[in-house]
Each structure stands twice: as structure tokens, then as C-alpha cells.
Write an enzyme that holds these catalytic residues in place. Sequence first.
Site: not given
Length: 329
Positions: A88-89, A152-153, A170, A176, A278
Amino acid sequence: MTPNQRTIRIATRGSALALAQSNMIMAQCQAAFPQWRFEIKIIKTTGDKLQTAPMAQEGQSLPKGLFTKELEVALLAHTADLAVHSLKDLPTELPAGLKLGATAKRADVRDVLIYRDSNFRAGPGDNRRRFAPGLKLADLPGGAVVATSSTRRKAQLLTVNAALKAPDIRGNVVTRMQKLAEREEMDATMLALAGITRLKFSVTPAGQLLGQGVPQGLLATVLGLDEMLPCVGQGAIGLEIRENDAEMDELCARLNDHHTLQCVRAERAFLAGMGGGCQSPVAAYAEVMGDQLRMRALSFASGPIRRAESVGTLADPMQLGLDMAVRLK
């Protein structure tokens, strides 16, 4: 190490997740090619150096290759032979002389909603918002704060409930979780199930989040694809190599999962066709159905959410992705 034994240098980021993925790939390499020696080469990327910078900047274009460029420089300089990426990156357009050589078998592509347990209190003065097990996005009350670094989220979250708040966050997975457990201004966050699984965390059927380093009092819900469609390449590990490198071509042929590669080729073609990177507000997921590919995609790139679903041939995944981009542009 025997004299003149070939050493293959595997470039990777230094995060816990990147190292877990790279060590998994190295073990597969060593099993397939016992005559070679493999070593991990840790490289700090631009994205690693910008841990306090927001990733989801509305209306701004982030640099491509935040988490890949320095690894690619090492490949081109021949100081590394293979780069391992969370796919995905990896930008859809690679530097001249490099290519996506293979993808490992894809992990679960779904996202996980993580939140504080309504049955846990850190102390008598702890009045932070908490939720019962099995929380869904639609259950979140207006004003709830779901921190995420993903456009996207965020876009899909606000489609469910426009009154929710989605500030940037981040840090690595454990960081997190700790922020969620400690900060009163946060109610929940979202992470990729593939990432937390590779770090040896797990979500029980009852919604418990288990694993070394998980703060007390957190629960998790695995979100269905109807709630949160994944980003392009989510759950897949990409192996990037130099073009015209016969040895690495042979290695990639042994490690590659064909179905995963065809699925992510369709998704990456869709992303390229949408003209995004991305952090673009798009999502896509392709899956194999016999000799065909079924693909679901959505885009927020030009206003309100637009959705599409289509089926294409497994033999030509890129055409499926490009056709989907035409429909959603």
C-alpha cells in the site's frame, strides 16, 4: 558462511511492522535458496523522519514514495538486492530500472476499529468515553473522535456519520494504541488487521485486543468490507527488484503468490488511472473468483462518494482496474 557464498541484501524500513514482514520474507528466501545467505539492511525513509507531520493533508499533495524512496535508491546503487514494502506504500509509478517482482500471499485486508472498553476504568476520575464490545462505525455518536492518518478511512467514516471527527494521528501500532488509552480527546482509531496480526496481536470473537504491549481497557471490532473498503494493496507485501536481474527474477518467481499479484495489479491500475497516490481518497479490493477477478472500488476524489463493482479476466487484471477508474473519474 562458506567462502564465496552469495549474500542477498534485503532493504527494509526499521519499524517493528517492516522488520516483521522483512524477516518473514527472509525466512521464505532462505528456505527456497539455502545456497545463498540473506541479510537485512535497515534504511530510514523520509516518512520515518517525518513522524510528527500529518499524513492526511486536505487539498495538498504529499510527496510520492515517502516510505519507499530511500530503499529504491539502495536498489539502484546496488547496495541492496531486494526491497520489502507494505504494498500500500509503494507508488504505482516506479523509478526507471526497478519493478515489482513479486507479492507474498495476501493477509486479511480488513480494517479494525479500536476503542476503550465500557467495563474498564483507569481510576475514579476516569470519565473518558467508552463503548460496549461489538462497536460498529454506525454506532459511534455524533462528535466522537476517531483518529486516523488515512484520507481513505476518514472519507468513508464521515460518509457513515458526518458529525464524527477524524483528526490525524501518527506513530507505530503500539504508540497509537497508547495514545487512545491515554488521551481524553480520542475515542477510537483504526488500523489494518494485517499489520496488527503480523505484529502478533489478535482480536478475539468477543472483541478483546490481545498481544504484548496492548494497553489495558481496549477493545476491537473487525470491520466488514461493506463498512470500510481497504486501500489499494492493503494486506499485501511487495518485493521490489532491479530490472534485468536474473537471480532476483528467479527468487521472486519462487516466492510470488500469483493470485495476490493479479489482484493488486488490478487495484494499482485503478489507482494509477485515478491519478492518485497512496494517500488518495479512493479504495479498491479485487478478489479471485475462478478464472475471473471481482473488483469493488470507491472514490471521493470528485465530491460525494462514488462506488462501482465489476468483473474482469484474471489474465488481464490491469484492464479491469483501468476500466474501473474510467467509471469513477
